[in-house]
Design a protein around this motif. Structure first.
Motif, PDB file in Angstrom:
ATOM      1  N   HIS A   1       8.110  -9.794   7.951  1.00  0.00           N
ATOM      2  CA  HIS A   1       8.225  -9.881   7.272  1.00  0.00           C
ATOM      3  C   HIS A   1       6.981  -8.830   6.096  1.00  0.00           C
ATOM      4  O   HIS A   1       7.506  -8.950   4.839  1.00  0.00           O
ATOM      5  N   GLU A   2       6.152  -8.499   6.346  1.00  0.00           N
ATOM      6  CA  GLU A   2       5.692  -7.313   5.665  1.00  0.00           C
ATOM      7  C   GLU A   2       6.496  -6.224   4.930  1.00  0.00           C
ATOM      8  O   GLU A   2       7.008  -5.990   4.119  1.00  0.00           O
TER       9      GLU A   2
ATOM     10  N   HIS B   1       9.230  -7.459   2.334  1.00  0.00           N
ATOM     11  CA  HIS B   1       8.297  -7.477   0.586  1.00  0.00           C
ATOM     12  C   HIS B   1       9.041  -5.517  -0.084  1.00  0.00           C
ATOM     13  O   HIS B   1       9.074  -5.634  -0.807  1.00  0.00           O
TER      14      HIS B   1
ATOM     15  N   ARG C   1       0.506 -12.670  -1.951  1.00  0.00           N
ATOM     16  CA  ARG C   1       1.776 -12.840  -2.550  1.00  0.00           C
ATOM     17  C   ARG C   1       2.430 -14.336  -3.437  1.00  0.00           C
ATOM     18  O   ARG C   1       1.739 -15.328  -2.836  1.00  0.00           O
TER      19      ARG C   1
ATOM     20  N   GLU D   1       7.042 -15.013  -0.643  1.00  0.00           N
ATOM     21  CA  GLU D   1       6.492 -15.414   0.296  1.00  0.00           C
ATOM     22  C   GLU D   1       7.978 -15.451   1.054  1.00  0.00           C
ATOM     23  O   GLU D   1       8.230 -15.159   2.046  1.00  0.00           O
TER      24      GLU D   1
ATOM     25  N   ASP E   1      -1.781 -11.903   2.878  1.00  0.00           N
ATOM     26  CA  ASP E   1      -0.986 -12.660   3.118  1.00  0.00           C
ATOM     27  C   ASP E   1      -1.706 -13.626   4.235  1.00  0.00           C
ATOM     28  O   ASP E   1      -2.193 -13.142   5.087  1.00  0.00           O
TER      29      ASP E   1
HETATM   30 ZN   LIG Z   1       3.104 -11.957   2.776  1.00  0.00          ZN
END
Ligand SMILES: [Zn+2]
Length: 576
Positions: A374-375, A378, A410, A415, A462
């Protein structure tokens, strides 16, 4: 035979104490005197320190099969000014901090304000045994036995206040290391509870951080049967951690003196080509500078751990995802760990940050990879942080404004985009067959979010995503072997979906360094031992400084860390 026997007798005789006149009672008195004077020295020795203090409280409700489970929580982070007793400068906003300014009532060990809110000072108080009269006029000492706490040999005493010692005195057991007679652990309660005063049970640990220095570091407290306002039944468990004792600028100062020595030898610039910086490079450097500034500031505040082995574990997972997805990200991604227990993650430029709490509770490598993905997404999607941090004046702000000043959360659109991208990255990765537990982890977080709202409320980044779609090849293991009608599902066969706090990472309260726990596997874990996202008691493996480079570790964990196995995983692509 006779000769040997008589020799043995002689040896035994010469091993008798030299002061044969000393009665055992006298020896006890001497040891107690040493304990008391060392404790007084200790109270003075800790005064210069201003560690960070984190208290996380889980209220409990009864559960028929699991004993008790969290039902509501509180989180507090602040800096202790030990020179002023239990004074705390709050770092977190909101109700928790609001309570700080309220007056405590009832004195020692009281954890409630008049409005019955938890008071962070009440928990900090538990670093002190008794600041006002820990002596033979107020206490009775009874020797119990010798015991090892980790590699430290201790003498164990029961300590009880004398009849006229007054209220708020400590009552319980102390563990005293047998070289300089420092109290390294005390477990009990402040006595004298009455209807208007609430005292709780606690277990307070100190760790050795240098010659003759044992600093308060971990406190577990709980109360299960409180006569709260005569009717309401309040029960809770709480962990208090102290760290950041050595937050001076010693590292920077050492570096400076090294530089001054080096600078006596002139440096010849040997590059003759390509040392100009084009605009693309300049922009990249600018972004990297903003990133470095934030990371550096967070580390100096004691919020980010110094670089270490846990970063490497995260970076290995990043690497696995990058290689299998043919990503070439420049500048290369770095990982760091936020020292707090709250579950959160964020990316500052190309630096991915995970909180200690989040790493603790993740059940396996694939679920860690899901969060990392997930990160990483980004970064891949170029969701930037504010370039303003590349200006150095932006970094000069009051510590208590940290969480207001920095925010790396975010937008919902970002997201959603990151979640979608993460799924894509995972499908091409070696983790794609193992995403069932990641799914279960997110489900568990989703279902428990009302019970642990403060644990999952991020301060900088987050929330942990719970709505990420992770397509998994393996079926989700949830209702294993569907039970026949009316039959209870077999609890023991359900997988571990999340670990308790402290389940993976141990922290050195002096240097803030983190290490992965190296605990033995415990075998089968009963359902009530799984304790997902929960607070558990501390059970430290104490060491003496100089014997090992870490000062404390926990050995009570139900499940061992397996993230280190990543490095040896056959799927792991070679490190760049
Ligand atoms: Zn995030």
């Amino acid at each position: 035979m006779r000769i040997i026997k008589s020799m043995l007798v002689l040896l035994a005789l010469s091993a008798l104490p030299l002061h044969a006149a000393d009665s055992p009672n006298n020896a006890l008195e001497q040891v107690v005197d040493r304990i008391i004077s060392t404790e007084q020295t200790e109270m003075t020795a800790i005064k210069p320190f201003t560690p960070l203090v984190e208290t996380y409280i889980q209220n409990l409700r009864g559960d028929t099969s699991l004993g008790s489970v969290p039902a509501g929580d509180k989180y507090f982070l602040g800096r202790a000014i030990l020179a002023k007793g239990v004074e705390l400068e709050p770092l977190t906003d909101g109700n928790e901090a609001g309570g700080v300014k309220k007056k405590m009532f009832g004195g020692l060990g009281n954890m409630f304000s008049l409005s019955m809110e938890y008071l962070p000072q009440g928990f900090l108080q538990m670093v002190y045994l008794d600041t006002n009269g820990f002596d033979k006029q107020h206490y009775k000492f009874d020797y119990v036995r010798r015991e090892f706490l980790g590699e430290v040999r201790t003498l164990v005493f029961d300590v009880t206040p004398l009849a006229k010692a007054g209220k708020g005195r400590f009552s319980g057991r102390i563990w005293v290391e047998d070289q300089d007679f420092h109290i390294v652990r005390f477990n009990g309660a402040y006595s004298g509870s009455s209807r208007t005063n609430y005292y709780f049970h606690f277990d307070s640990w100190r760790v050795n951080t240098g010659p003759n220095l044992w600093l308060p570091a971990f406190i577990y407290s709980e109360e299960s049967d409180l006569n709260f306002a005569l009717s309401k039944r309040l029960s809770f468990k709480a962990q208090t951690r102290l760290w950041g004792y050595n937050l001076g600028h010693s590292a920077q100062e050492q570096e400076l003196s090294k530089i001054l020595i080096e600078s006596q030898t002139p440096i010849k610039d040997q590059t003759t080509t390509a040392n100009d910086i084009n605009p693309v490079m300049a922009q990249r450097n600018w972004d990297r500078q903003a990133e470095d500034n934030v990371v550096d500031r967070l580390e100096r505040l004691g919020l980010l751990a110094p670089q270490g082995e846990v970063d490497k574990v995260l970076e290995t997972v990043v690497n696995n995802l990058e290689v299998t997805n043919n990503l070439d990200i420049q500048p290369e991604i770095r990982c760091r760990v936020l020292l707090t227990s709250t579950l959160e993650s964020f990316a500052i430029g190309h630096t991915i940050v995970f909180s200690r709490g989040l790493i603790d509770v993740l059940p396996d490598e694939a679920s860690l990879a899901t969060m990392v993905a997930h990160e990483l997404s980004h970064v891949v999607l170029d969701h930037r942080i504010d370039g303003q941090y590349a200006f150095f004046d932006r970094l000069l702000f009051d510590e208590k404004d940290t969480f207001r000043h920095f925010g790396f959360a975010r937008t919902q659109a970002e997201e959603d985009a990151a979640n979608a991208k993460a799924n894509e990255l995972l499908q091409a990765s070696p983790y794609k067959e193992q995403l069932a537990t990641a799914k279960l982890f997110m489900n568990a977080l989703e279902t428990r979010q009302r019970d642990i709202p403060n644990l999952i409320s991020p301060h900088l980044g987050d929330r942990v995503p719970t709505n990420m779609t992770v397509a998994s090849a393996a079926p989700v293991a949830a209702p294993a072997a569907a039970p026949a009608a009316g039959e209870k599902p077999k609890a023991a066969s359900s997988p571990i979906v999340a670990l308790p706090l402290g389940g993976r990472v141990k922290m050195d309260p002096w240097s803030d360094k983190l290490e992965m726990l190296k605990a033995k596997p415990v075998g089968t874990v009963a359902e009530r031992e799984k304790m997902p996202f929960e607070v558990t008691p501390f059970m430290l493996y104490l060491t003496r400084q100089g014997n090992a480079n870490s000062s404390a570790g926990m050995n009570n964990n139900p499940v061992t860390a397996d993230s280190k196995a990543v490095a040896a995983d056959k799927n792991a692509a070679p490190q760049q």
